[in-house]
Design a protein around this motif. Structure first.
Motif, PDB file in Angstrom:
ATOM      1  N   LYS B 152      40.294  87.893 -46.497  1.00 55.22           N
ATOM      2  CA  LYS B 152      39.153  88.950 -45.759  1.00 55.22           C
ATOM      3  C   LYS B 152      39.657  90.167 -45.582  1.00 55.22           C
ATOM      4  O   LYS B 152      39.003  91.255 -45.814  1.00 55.22           O
ATOM      5  N   THR B 168      33.436  92.336 -49.047  1.00 52.18           N
ATOM      6  CA  THR B 168      33.325  90.890 -49.131  1.00 52.18           C
ATOM      7  C   THR B 168      33.351  90.615 -50.535  1.00 52.18           C
ATOM      8  O   THR B 168      33.423  89.284 -51.063  1.00 52.18           O
ATOM      9  N   GLN B 169      33.383  91.621 -51.492  1.00 55.49           N
ATOM     10  CA  GLN B 169      33.538  91.092 -52.820  1.00 55.49           C
ATOM     11  C   GLN B 169      34.471  92.030 -53.681  1.00 55.49           C
ATOM     12  O   GLN B 169      34.311  93.231 -53.616  1.00 55.49           O
ATOM     13  N   ALA B 284      32.938  82.767 -61.514  1.00 54.40           N
ATOM     14  CA  ALA B 284      32.183  83.987 -61.017  1.00 54.40           C
ATOM     15  C   ALA B 284      32.399  85.183 -61.663  1.00 54.40           C
ATOM     16  O   ALA B 284      31.681  86.009 -61.454  1.00 54.40           O
ATOM     17  N   ILE B 286      34.412  87.321 -60.326  1.00 55.24           N
ATOM     18  CA  ILE B 286      34.349  88.315 -59.135  1.00 55.24           C
ATOM     19  C   ILE B 286      35.024  87.221 -58.082  1.00 55.24           C
ATOM     20  O   ILE B 286      34.970  86.171 -57.857  1.00 55.24           O
ATOM     21  N   ARG B 288      34.878  86.406 -54.079  1.00 56.70           N
ATOM     22  CA  ARG B 288      33.848  86.568 -53.126  1.00 56.70           C
ATOM     23  C   ARG B 288      34.459  85.977 -51.889  1.00 56.70           C
ATOM     24  O   ARG B 288      35.109  84.837 -51.935  1.00 56.70           O
ATOM     25  N   ASP B 289      34.196  86.491 -50.738  1.00 57.09           N
ATOM     26  CA  ASP B 289      34.243  85.638 -49.493  1.00 57.09           C
ATOM     27  C   ASP B 289      33.660  84.549 -49.408  1.00 57.09           C
ATOM     28  O   ASP B 289      32.863  84.052 -49.858  1.00 57.09           O
ATOM     29  N   GLY B 290      34.528  83.419 -48.977  1.00 58.05           N
ATOM     30  CA  GLY B 290      34.052  82.095 -48.589  1.00 58.05           C
ATOM     31  C   GLY B 290      33.772  81.464 -49.804  1.00 58.05           C
ATOM     32  O   GLY B 290      33.081  80.261 -49.990  1.00 58.05           O
ATOM     33  N   GLN B 291      34.288  81.834 -51.236  1.00 59.61           N
ATOM     34  CA  GLN B 291      33.954  81.184 -52.422  1.00 59.61           C
ATOM     35  C   GLN B 291      34.566  79.923 -52.726  1.00 59.61           C
ATOM     36  O   GLN B 291      34.093  79.022 -53.270  1.00 59.61           O
TER      37      GLN B 291
END
Ligand code: ATP
Ligand code: ATP
Ligand code: MG
Ligand code: MG
Lengths: 333, 422, 372, 487
Positions: B152, B168-169, B284, B286, B288-291
């Motif tokens: 993060k 976040t991404q 994805a 990409i 991403r946070d929390g993926q």
């Protein structure tokens, strides 16, 4: 500036010394989880903030929430912004409802805005409660989906199963049924609260949308924040269409999937945020519940790419009927 | 406290272990056909066609791969005797690595970046557990915390301001190639659409495995085969496993125990990182946070489920991926599962009473089975809030009925210090 | 070794200090490598908390403490209850629904609700306990699965039990009556907010944990099982029953985690109720070495970092998650420091034993050699 | 310091024995030769050239192989895997290696199946695998640390035959044993070690066992001797038709019946893994028997738990003290509580009475001569013998009616051994009934009033310790001597 307590360090600059109107406004923004760059409503709020900075020359500061945090952490964030001398604090997301209520009481000299909440919790003389008629905007894209669907079968992907997202779903379904009462609408949520990963898991969004396309749907609308990217990918792979949310995603999504986004349900958080700051700059603080609906242009559908040009008249007709109150759009499915 | 945990309940088999029946290819084929037949019956009985659609199966593969890779990471490390509960953290590091390097240097660099970031996690775990002899669970927990923080923090630092990126991404990463077997896929698709009993189901399975497979999926499958071969067919693997079974014996034969453990944990991190990379690059495109959404833990569970073996792990990951896919794709599938659960529970109950003379457990299973069956008949659908739990409930049920014969590596979770064992 | 050893006491105290220093150095290196303002970051984190923040730290620590104790009960007997997260959520929901009904008058309502929470948490944990004892399912997996299942079930039930305020987008249970809301203590002078009344609960639980585990037969059995399952069995401990008891106790304690939040802050259970506390509890229990006092310090440290990091974005423009790195490094550094101390200690003790025995050897040699 | 000033040399093609009492430093010396431990000074020469042994790999390269006192086998790997581990370069890990193992096995009559799982094998077979491991590596010098400790006499003979064959092939064998008659029988020369230093190297033809023992301990060797019988006719523990099923295979315990009277020591002989451990576990309530009863005096205790049984007056000295009798990381006084968590002086009601427990631990330490600096050190830091004395003191402190003692003197040194024997004898005089399980046949013969042999879960008839020889017992233990039973 700190309300009842004399001992908590007072704010660096009070609102008493307001000589130069423009430079004197300092806006602090507290985002919901995801923060700036979430390709969703936090981003929209950020856009409004950026515009205010550019147009009005206000000083800005941002902070984002942490997943699963405590109520006290939210209150602390708002108070930190106040302590740092920000005269206007925007809280993005209904999670801040109680904390805005408290912070507003404790800091009567500071003005607050909260997005997506109009409850008593956040009510205050110095609070601008910004809410949107997401159901109305969703009604229009629902109608568009029904008009465009050849299979008479469409879908909806929600990120996390919350009442707010259900509002999107309700409007969407109502819009589709208004066009074709027998249309089939599949709905799917990616996660259940408090697991908010459904707003950030494109893999799940893709799987859910794929399922809908393969089951025969040809248009899918998402209200799933960052997971929406997966919905676009699925639409592209299946040769179907997708509907974006919050901002005009045909402009913001990755270039290769823009062509499948036939329209987006625009929720103008940016406008609302800008309005709040602009009003302050003009010396007329906005307070009370300000509803951004179709009538006020707070929600709308987008036309980028021209894919809905052929049905635009029909959609505008519905829009007018809603504005005129001839159609009441439900808020729960 | 030690990572080895309590043994209670896991050793119900009394006496010497009987010689286990070895399953050859033919047995496996029969089992596979059996499973497919059950699914086919269920599909025809309930009319829920998505149960065995190629789409659902392809989605299942996509969801199973990251879990499988994480589990494979767990397998490497635990086979060398190091419990790795830090897989989640290593996966998270992998997603960031894939996003960062993938965006700047292309998707293949993303793959390497994911592996490298995962390996950094593995390195920390190895230094802590192998070099310093820290309790494996403590270290794993710490890695999960750090992995989350690092990803993060770095994302906020390096993705902010890039086109399409933010705190976040990451920006979009170019896609890795994927493959479809030309000609075959459409034909199988036609067959599948006929909804014939068994034939269509088989066609769906075949179609799923030869249509639009990402190159990373193929690599993952190869990694499973390679893992099996290396660990069970090569000298290196023998040494590595011996270190997890009896480090003292291995050291007495000149095996450098710490080096093998270290290496295994490092590889473990790389595999978990690659699992994260798959999420970011294939699932994805990409970061991403929390993926990862807890997939590291699920991978660990799949590995235990699979009895610390690649084949079993693959089954566990597939089961999880499949149930997750069908629930995410919605529709009547989860509801149809109720019927399956009901029948299975009742069958197990009868088996317990008739064969094992365990009346209480048998009756309990039958009662629950009847209740589930009643639920199937009474309701048209399972509430959306509950369908999400399908993979977890399924895994728990399967484990409840089949976990007593699991056997972890004998020295798993034990802290080994050079020379202290003699 | 236990008492009378100043060197050992000194070393035990040195470990955490050393760990903090290491965490400070490592984090600073990360900041420098990435190019973030080191000075600003530490100025923010290490600033003297304002009264209001001190209250927040104490409050957060109380909740962490309960969570860590719940986890530690399992750890002390080698049971990995990863499921505290799910257990406290189920429990907080059950208690919130019960308290919201206001069937009982004020304080009694609180008391019974707390019991409801303990029962709910214990029941949820008993599933994992049952699966472990009867079906041999590793509690590590079953509790991970049960966490996810708890999420699903609670949000389903929440929808059924929800009470939505006009204009609100949240879903939450009925707010508990005012008579059952706890106002809190005005503990820190000058603070605008108050310390949870149920801080007392944490203190009580800590005392009970120390007392039951350290002073009672039950506690001895539990610790013996954790140290050596086989020796415990041979000493007469019924391990399966012990697993059931410990797991359910852990779950019941997990049930308490949400109580300070419920009665002292949120007054209902909803989608914004604090989550992830179970996982924080694991780290804190490990940091506090499963010791009642150690966990108290660890909770305070954890809470301090959490609260102080809130200002990171605002003051230093650095992502708040940096604090996770600091926390993780501290955890590592502490356990490594303790491990090094343990090793030295063990070696020293062995040499000491050997030396003292060697000293007594010549005298006893003749006796040993004598015919029986 | 475990070793100092150790000097000896071994000729090629001979069997060289090392003897010395417990803790004399034999194992340490061998570990130095095998590169597991480093010497502080001194040289090791192989074939006249000095070698520097940093690790087992160096030793293996120098042609040295070692069979450890505690087997070094991974239970869940196959024999083949255990053998090739670390030496994969020689013959790979596949069929070639399998053929080579088969060849060695046939050549030295080791009779091992390369594909068997080690966990399925008994002690004798494991020992042969250990030897095979060494031969597989082409070792020229073979170190065997107490190879006969767990073998029955017949197996010992087989082993010695194999050693003779190795010797004929030109291999050198270094051999450690406490059993002096064995040593005299097989060795070509003998080195005696006392407290870490070499005392002398002697020729077996010129010394007898007595003289050797004197060299070892500087005095006479204590031996268990029977006193006048104290057996009464009051049955304290009886087991009737006990069966313990073993899944689908043959039962682990097959129709076992026995009775122990007050003042009687009943010895059970048997090769490890024939049901001794299971018998103890069933009596102690750690396992439920499939059928049959266990009675304490006249009370049926078959379905009681361990705690009730212990409270009723059954003392327990487990076979594996580290696994079953001690909390190695807990202080001595907590270990004193273990097993008696419900009995005074350890508890007061539901609470632990730490003060009383500590005081009583101090008493045990003094009375039983447990060598420890304090009762606050961890049990793990004591040597095996002292750990065992603590355990015995603890069990005796609760005045048991029945004592279940499994290998009570295993691995403890001479002094401790004789004091443990003394304690058992003293308790016997006071009317204790003892079930004694031991692999040490001399101990069994010396202490028991009656001896029975357990084989494949079945119990033989009685042997009279005054008449029976170790060879007789050995025969019965391997099943070769069923007909030789006395009754
Ligand atoms: N490095 C060392 N320094 C000092 N003492 C040591 C060292 N290593 C071991 N010891 C001591 O030397 C003793 C010798 O142990 P060793 O295992 O060699 O005895 P042994 O002769 O093989 O006895 P046994 O007959 O019980 O096998 C140990 O019990 C220990 O007390
Ligand atoms: N490196 C060392 N230096 C000094 N003393 C040591 C060392 N290692 C072990 N000891 C001492 O050796 C004793 C235990 O030795 P060891 O572990 O060999 O015992 P054991 O083999 O279990 O017992 P026993 O030899 O009585 O069967 C203890 O007194 C311990 O303090
Ligand atoms: Mg020894
Ligand atoms: Mg020895």
């Amino acid at each position: 500036a700190c309300g009842d307590s004399g001992t908590d360090e007072p704010a660096a600059s009070g609102s008493g010394s307001s000589s130069a109107a423009k430079s004197d406004i300092k806006v602090g923004m507290a985002y919901d989880v995801g923060g700036r760059g979430d390709q969703s409503f936090n981003d929209a709020a950020a856009a409004g903030l950026d515009k205010a900075k550019a147009d009005l020359g206000v000083e800005i500061k941002e902070a984002a929430a942490v997943n699963g945090e405590n109520e006290a952490a939210r209150e602390e964030r708002l108070q930190q912004l106040v302590d740092a001398g920000y005269t206007h604090v925007v809280a993005v997301g209904f999670a801040y409802a109680q904390s805005v209520g408290k912070a507003a009481k404790a800091n009567p000299d500071v003005n607050f805005a909260i997005v997506d909440d109009a409850s008593d919790d956040s009510k205050g003389d110095n609070v601008d409660q910004i809410t949107f008629a997401e159901n109305e905007g969703s009604f229009l894209v629902g109608a568009a989906a029904a008009l465009k669907s050849k299979a008479k079968h469409i879908g909806f992907v929600g990120g996390v199963n919350t009442p707010l997202i259900k509002k999107f779903e309700a409007g969407y379904i109502a819009g589709a049924k208004a066009v074709n009462p027998s249309i089939k609408v599949d709905s799917q949520y990616l996660t259940q609260p408090p697991d908010f990963s459904g707003f950030g898991d494109p893999a799940k969004g893709k799987t859910a949308a794929e399922g809908m396309f393969q089951a025969g749907a040809d248009v899918v609308y998402h209200a799933a924040g960052g997971s929406g990217g997966g919905v676009f990918t699925a639409a592209k792979a299946a040769g179907g269409l997708a509907i974006g949310v919050d901002s005009d995603q045909a402009l913001t999504a990755p270039a290769d999937v823009r062509s499948v986004i036939m329209t987006s349900m625009i929720k103008k958080v940016d406008v609302a945020v800008f309005d709040f700051i602009k009003a302050a700059a003009d010396g007329q603080e906005k307070t009370g519940n300000n509803v951004y609906d179709l009538k006020s242009g707070g929600v709308d559908y987008s036309t980028t790419g021209g894919q809905v040009d052929d049905i635009k008249s029909k959609l505008d007709d519905y829009k007018q009927q809603i504005i005129d109150g001839k159609i009441t759009v439900p808020v729960t499915p | 406290m030690s990572a080895a945990g309590l043994e209670v309940g896991t050793t119900t088999v009394t006496g010497r272990p009987k010689h286990k029946r070895r399953y050859g290819p033919r047995e496996w084929a029969v089992i596979a056909i059996g499973v497919l037949a059950v699914i086919a019956i269920l599909r025809v009985a309930t009319g829920a066609n998505d149960i065995a659609s190629s789409g659902a199966l392809a989605a299942a593969i996509g969801l199973a791969v990251p879990i499988g890779l994480a589990g494979l990471g767990g397998l490497w490390s635990e086979r060398a005797g190091v419990v790795n509960i830090g897989l989640e953290g290593m996966m998270i590091l992998g997603t960031w690595g894939a996003g960062f390097f993938g965006y700047h240097m292309g998707p293949w660099a993303g793959v390497l970046g994911a592996i490298a970031m995962g390996m950094i996690g593995g390195l920390i775990h190895a230094v802590a557990t192998v070099t310093f002899g820290v309790d494996h669970i403590v270290s794993g927990v710490a890695i999960n915390i750090i992995g989350l923080g690092v990803a993060k923090y770095l994302a906020a630092r390096f993705f902010t301001g890039l086109p399409g990126g933010g705190p976040t991404q990451s920006p979009q990463v170019k896609e890795l190639p994927s493959f479809t077997l030309p000609g075959v896929s459409p034909a199988l698709g036609d067959l599948e659409k006929k909804h014939w009993f068994f034939v269509s189901d088989l066609a769906a399975v075949l179609r799923a495995v030869c249509t639009n497979l990402s190159v990373l999926t193929i690599i993952a499958i190869l990694l499973f085969v390679a893992t099996w071969w290396i660990l069970w067919r090569s000298a290196f693997g023998l040494r590595l496993r011996s270190v997890g079974e009896s480090p003292v014996a291995a050291e007495s034969l000149g095996v450098n125990v710490l080096r093998y453990k270290f290496l295994a944990v490092l590889i473990s991190g790389g595999l978990a990182g690659l699992g994260g990379g798959f999420l970011a690059l294939v699932a994805a495109s990409i970061y991403r946070d929390g993926q990862t959404g807890g997939r590291g833990y699920i991978g660990l569970a799949a590995m235990i489920f699979g009895n610390w073996r690649p084949g079993g792990l693959l089954t566990g990951a597939a089961l999880f991926g499949y149930t997750d896919a069908v629930q995410l794709r919605g529709g009547a599938t989860v509801h149809a599962f109720l019927l399956l659960f009901a029948v299975l529970l009742i069958a197990v109950g009868i088996w317990q009473i008739v064969r094992n003379h365990r009346t209480v457990q048998g009756v309990l299973a039958i009662v629950v089975g009847v209740l589930v069956g009643w639920w199937y008949l009474a309701a048209d659908a399972v509430p959306a809030e509950l369908t999400g739990t399908t993979p977890y409930v399924t895994t728990l049920l399967v484990l409840a009925f089949a976990s007593q014969r699991l056997r972890m590596p004998a020295a798993d979770g034990q802290i080994y210090r050079k020379g202290e064992g003699h | 070794m236990k008492a009378l050893n100043p060197r050992r006491i000194l070393m035990s105290a040195a470990a955490p200090v050393l760990a903090l220093v290491v965490a400070f150095v490592v984090t600073s290196l990360v900041l420098v490598a990435v190019g973030d303002p080191v000075w600003e970051v530490w100025k923010t984190i290490l600033a003297v908390p304002k009264p209001r923040q001190s209250v927040n730290i104490i409050n957060a620590a109380a909740v962490f403490y309960l969570s860590a104790i719940a986890v530690a009960v399992g750890f002390r007997m080698n049971l990995f209850n990863i499921g505290v997260d799910g257990q406290y959520r189920v429990a907080a929901f059950a208690a919130a629904v019960f308290a919201g009904q206001a069937w009982l008058p004020g304080p009694l309502n609180i008391l019974v609700s707390i019991i409801v929470a303990m029962v709910a948490g214990g029941l949820w944990a008993s599933i994992a306990a049952y699966l472990k004892v009867k079906r041999g399912v590793s509690e590590v997996i079953s509790t991970i699965m049960l966490n996810a299942i708890a999420t699903g079930i609670v949000s389903w039930l929440l929808l059924k039990a929800s009470d939505r305020a006009e204009g609100s987008n949240r879903i939450e249970t009925k707010t508990i009556p005012e008579s059952s809301q706890l106002e809190g203590f005005q503990l820190i002078p000058g603070a605008t907010n108050r310390v949870y009344t149920l801080l007392l609960l944490a203190v009580l639980v800590g005392f009970l944990y120390w007392f039951v585990l350290g002073k009672t037969r039950f506690g001895f059995d539990l610790r013996a099982t954790g140290r050596s399952e086989s020796a415990a069995v041979a000493s007469g401990v019924k391990v399966p029953r012990m697993v059931m008891t410990a797991m359910i106790a852990s779950g019941a304690l997990a049930g308490l985690i949400g109580m300070p939040l419920l009665f002292g802050q949120d007054h209902n259970y909803g989608t914004t109720f604090q989550s992830g506390l179970g996982f924080a509890g694991i780290a804190i229990a490990l940091l506090g070495r499963n010791n009642a006092v150690g966990i108290a310090f660890a909770s305070l440290l954890w809470a301090f970092l959490d609260v102080q990091s809130n200002a990171l974005q605002i003051q230093a423009d650095v992502a708040q998650e940096l604090v996770n790195i600091i926390q993780g490094v501290i955890l590592f550094a502490v356990v490594i420091a303790y491990e090094l101390i343990r090793r030295t200690d063990k070696r020293l003790e062995q040499t000491r034993v050997a030396k003292e025995l060697a000293a007594s050897q010549p005298a006893s040699a003749s006796k040993e050699g004598a015919p029986a | 310091m475990a070793n100092k000033d150790v000097t000896f040399s071994v000729r090629r093609g001979t069997v060289h024995a090392i003897v010395g009492e417990n803790g004399a430093g034999k194992s340490t010396l061998m570990k130095i030769l095998y590169g597991v431990q480093r010497p502080d000074e001194g040289t090791i020469k192989v074939n006249g050239t000095a070698v520097d042994l940093h690790s087992p790999s160096d030793a293996i390269a120098a042609g040295i192989g070692m069979v450890f006192q505690h087997f070094m086998l991974a239970d869940n790997l196959t024999v083949l895997e255990n053998v090739v581990l670390g030496a994969e370069k020689l013959h790979g890990i596949g069929d070639k290696a399998r053929a080579e193992i088969q060849r060695i096995s046939d050549a030295y009559k080791l009779d091992v199946d390369p594909d068997a799982l080690v966990s399925d094998l008994g002690v004798g077979a494991r020992q042969r695998i250990e030897i095979l491991k060494v031969l597989f590596r082409g070792a020229k010098t073979l170190i065997l640390d107490e190879p006969t400790a767990v073998l029955v006499p017949q197996e010992v003979d087989e082993l010695f035959d194999q050693l003779a064959e190795l010797k004929d092939e030109g291999l050198t064998v270094l051999f450690i044993s406490h059993k002096l008659d064995e040593v005299l029988k097989v060795a070509d020369s003998i080195t005696v070690i006392r407290r870490g230093t070499t005392i002398d190297t002697v020729d077996p033809k010129t010394v007898n066992a007595r003289q050797l023992a004197e060299l070892m301990v500087g005095s006479e060797l204590p031996s268990p001797t029977t006193e006048e019988s104290t057996v009464t006719d009051r049955v304290l523990l009886s087991v009737d038709n006990l069966v313990l099923g073993g899944g689908s295979g043959r039962p682990l315990l097959d129709d076992i019946s026995l009775a122990i009277h007050a003042g009687e020591v009943l010895g059970i002989a048997g090769v490890e893994g024939n049901g001794q451990a299971e018998l103890v576990e069933v009596i102690m309530g750690m396992r439920e028997p499939t059928s049959g009863t266990v009675r304490l005096e006249s009370t049926d205790i078959s379905d009681w738990g361990v705690r009730e049984i212990r409270e009723a007056g059954v003392g327990y000295i487990p076979e594996d003290r580290h696994r079953h009798a001690l909390l190695l990381e807990a202080p001595l006084w907590e270990n004193r509580i273990l097993g008696h968590q419900t009995e005074s002086p350890n508890v007061k009601g539901q609470l632990i009475d730490a003060a009383a427990a500590k005081a009583d631990t101090q008493r045990i330490v003094t009375e039983y001569d447990v060598r420890t600096p304090s009762i606050f050190v961890t049990a793990g830091s004591l040597s095996g013998g002292n750990q065992q004395k603590l355990i015995i003191g603890r069990e005796m402190s609760h005045h048991p009616k029945v004592l279940i003692a499994a290998h009570p003197t295993r691995g403890v040194d001479v002094g401790a051994q004789s004091s443990i024997w003394d304690h058992i004898r003293a308790a016997r005089r006071e009317g204790l009934a003892v079930l004694l399980i031991s692999a040490d046949l001399e101990e069994l013969i010396g202490l028991s009033d009656t001896i029975r042999v357990i084989l494949r879960g079945k119990l033989s008839g009685d042997f009279d310790p005054d008449e029976v020889t170790a060879e007789d017992l050995g025969a019965a233990m391997t099943g070769a001597g069923e007909k030789e039973q006395t009754r």
